[in-house]
Design a protein around this motif. Structure first.
Motif, short mmCIF file in Angstrom:
data_model
loop_
_atom_site.label_atom_id
_atom_site.label_comp_id
_atom_site.label_asym_id
_atom_site.label_seq_id
_atom_site.Cartn_x
_atom_site.Cartn_y
_atom_site.Cartn_z
N LEU A 1 45.67 57.53 -0.20
CA LEU A 1 44.57 56.57 -0.11
C LEU A 1 43.66 56.81 -1.31
CD1 LEU A 1 43.15 54.35 1.58
CD2 LEU A 1 41.86 56.20 2.70
N LEU A 2 43.58 55.82 -2.19
CA LEU A 2 42.82 55.95 -3.43
C LEU A 2 41.71 54.91 -3.48
CD1 LEU A 2 42.36 57.00 -6.35
CD2 LEU A 2 44.09 55.34 -7.10
N HIS A 3 40.49 55.39 -3.68
CA HIS A 3 39.35 54.51 -3.91
C HIS A 3 38.95 54.66 -5.37
CE1 HIS A 3 34.88 53.37 -3.02
NE2 HIS A 3 35.59 52.33 -3.42
N ALA A 4 39.29 53.66 -6.17
CA ALA A 4 39.00 53.66 -7.60
C ALA A 4 37.81 52.74 -7.86
CB ALA A 4 40.22 53.21 -8.39
N VAL A 5 36.66 53.32 -8.16
CA VAL A 5 35.42 52.55 -8.22
C VAL A 5 34.63 52.87 -9.49
CG1 VAL A 5 34.37 54.31 -6.72
CG2 VAL A 5 33.24 52.12 -6.99
N ASN A 6 34.19 51.82 -10.17
CA ASN A 6 33.32 51.94 -11.34
C ASN A 6 33.90 52.80 -12.45
OD1 ASN A 6 30.42 52.01 -9.18
ND2 ASN A 6 31.33 50.27 -10.22
N ASN A 7 35.22 52.68 -12.68
CA ASN A 7 35.86 53.35 -13.80
C ASN A 7 35.99 52.40 -14.98
OD1 ASN A 7 36.74 55.95 -12.37
ND2 ASN A 7 37.61 54.37 -11.05
N TYR A 8 36.26 52.96 -16.16
CA TYR A 8 36.44 52.16 -17.37
C TYR A 8 37.78 52.52 -18.00
CZ TYR A 8 35.14 50.00 -21.90
OH TYR A 8 35.09 49.22 -23.04
N TRP A 9 38.73 51.59 -17.90
CA TRP A 9 40.01 51.74 -18.58
C TRP A 9 39.95 51.04 -19.92
CZ3 TRP A 9 39.93 51.66 -13.24
CH2 TRP A 9 40.72 52.60 -12.58
N TYR A 10 40.36 51.74 -20.96
CA TYR A 10 40.27 51.16 -22.31
C TYR A 10 41.49 51.54 -23.13
CZ TYR A 10 38.70 50.36 -27.10
OH TYR A 10 38.62 49.94 -28.39
N ALA A 11 42.00 50.57 -23.86
CA ALA A 11 43.07 50.79 -24.85
C ALA A 11 44.30 51.41 -24.22
CB ALA A 11 42.57 51.64 -26.02
N ASN A 12 44.87 50.70 -23.26
CA ASN A 12 46.11 51.12 -22.63
C ASN A 12 47.21 50.16 -23.09
OD1 ASN A 12 48.31 51.21 -20.67
ND2 ASN A 12 46.98 52.48 -19.41
N SER A 13 48.21 50.71 -23.75
CA SER A 13 49.25 49.86 -24.35
C SER A 13 50.36 49.50 -23.37
CB SER A 13 49.87 50.58 -25.56
OG SER A 13 50.46 51.81 -25.18
N GLY A 14 50.28 50.00 -22.13
CA GLY A 14 51.28 49.68 -21.11
C GLY A 14 50.60 49.21 -19.84
N HIS A 15 50.66 50.02 -18.79
CA HIS A 15 50.03 49.67 -17.52
C HIS A 15 49.06 50.76 -17.08
CE1 HIS A 15 53.65 52.02 -16.32
NE2 HIS A 15 52.82 52.54 -15.41
N ALA A 16 48.05 50.36 -16.32
CA ALA A 16 47.14 51.33 -15.71
C ALA A 16 47.74 51.83 -14.40
CB ALA A 16 45.76 50.71 -15.49
N PHE A 17 47.86 50.96 -13.39
CA PHE A 17 48.31 51.39 -12.07
C PHE A 17 49.81 51.21 -11.89
CE2 PHE A 17 43.83 50.83 -11.30
CZ PHE A 17 43.53 51.82 -10.36
N GLU A 18 50.43 52.25 -11.36
CA GLU A 18 51.79 52.18 -10.88
C GLU A 18 51.71 52.33 -9.36
OE1 GLU A 18 55.98 54.54 -11.67
OE2 GLU A 18 54.51 54.38 -13.30
#
Length: 381
Positions: free
Chosen positions: A265-282
């Protein structure tokens, strides 16, 4: 008399300085209530051996890092035959044949010689009731990660930079490893130049984990995608893990940022993803994810759509987000996207899993964009 007075004043000033040493703030989300070493008298290791001893003993400890602890070269090097699963170009990671990985999973890959630092492969043992805190920007561990042992609980890692774990090689080392743990808070930590995972949760349950205000820096001269963006960022696949991921800066990665499975169970809140050349979430089978109030800028894919086996709610609209209130205690915040392929996930069937648990608060994505960059990482508390 003058010198005696000055000496006494200096002692008093030093006591005042050190009396405030230790953890800043308190954990939010699933690991709320963690105390680490609590009120134990702070200790200041000066050697690698002291640091290893303090982290691995059975006493409650508040351990203050005031320098770089460099483990590179301290356990020798190994030269052996590995493989090149992504090619032999200079920007591609090579792989150590750990547990016959090259033989079993990449048997068709070219065989190459690899030479790696032994210290990076296995992290420093961390036992229960520890606070590991860097002073200013000085707390750096180079060439070796941290391995929270099975059964350990009540651990805080704050304001520490872990770096240079055989970044040229997959299986070269993980920055922070958890497996069968409880009440772990990772805060204002920076990880960079890591061979394998920046943060990895093993197959056994890690029941209450908060990762906050940290910087996952995937910039590297070597990567599995051969483009300077590290592929192996965060791996949350333990059975029944509870992970709060709040206020983190996750950048220059190319995948698994994070990979989620195993009834996590993942609560991902108020993060900043930057410059990802593929995917963030699998999103593998067994993943239960809420993503809200976060920013995705220059991220090729928010979600790897090639195989979505789990459940994910991506806060798609104000009306849909109202469903969060009953179980998360607030209306979920919409995410923000710039030069990113977004993903609409509207599954709320798992929201009851948040019932009775400590859930982090949420602010808007626009406020997160500015606050994360100024707050996440080492030297910012």
């Amino acid at each position: 008399m003058k010198s005696t007075f000055f000496f006494g004043a200096a002692i008093t000033a030093f006591a005042k300085l050190t009396s405030g040493a230790g953890v800043t703030g308190a954990a939010e989300g699933f690991a709320k209530g963690v105390t680490g070493g609590g009120s134990a008298t702070p200790v200041y290791p000066t050697t690698n051996a002291q640091l290893v001893s303090y982290l691995g003993d059975s006493s409650a400890r508040v351990i203050i890092l005031t320098k770089t602890f460099d483990f590179t070269g301290t356990e020798g090097t190994t030269t052996s035959t590995g493989c090149a699963p992504w090619g032999t170009a200079s920007a591609c990671q090579l792989a150590i044949n750990k547990d016959s990985w090259c033989d079993n999973y990449e048997s068709s890959a070219p065989k190459v010689s690899v030479s790696y630092d032994n210290a990076g492969v296995l992290g420093i043992t961390v036992k229960s009731n520890k606070s590991l805190v860097g002073q200013g920007s000085a707390g750096i561990i180079k060439g070796k990660g941290l391995r929270i042992v099975s059964g350990a609980s009540n651990i805080i890692i704050q304001n520490v930079h872990i770096t240079n774990l055989n970044p040229k090689y997959v299986w070269g080392g993980d920055a922070i490893t958890l497996d069968n743990t409880d009440l772990v808070w990772i805060d204002h930590v920076k990880t960079s130049l890591i061979g394998r995972q920046h943060i990895v949760l093993g197959n056994n349950p890690s029941k209450r984990v908060t990762i906050s205000n940290s910087e996952i820096d995937g910039s590297s001269s070597w990567s599995a995608t051969c483009d300077g963006h590290h592929y192996w960022a965060m791996y949350f696949t333990g059975s029944n893990d509870l992970v709060t991921l709040k206020g983190n800066y996750i950048h220059h990665t190319s995948g698994r940022s994070p990979k989620v499975a195993g009834n996590t169970l993942l609560h991902a809140v108020n993060n900043y993803w930057y410059a990802n050349s593929g995917h963030a979430f699998e999103v593998d089978s067994g993943a239960y994810i809420v993503v809200e109030g976060s920013v995705f800028q220059n991220v090729d894919l928010m979600v790897d759509t090639s195989s979505v086996g789990g459940k994910i709610f991506t806060s798609p609209s104000t009306s849909a987000n109202a469903a969060c209130s009953a179980y998360l205690g607030h209306t979920c915040q919409v995410n923000a996207f710039g030069s990113t392929t977004s993903y609409t996930g509207s599954d709320t069937s798992f929201f009851s899993s948040f019932s009775g648990k400590n859930v982090a608060s949420a602010s808007t994505a626009s406020s997160a964009q500015s606050s994360v960059l100024s707050n996440a990482g080492i030297g910012k508390i």
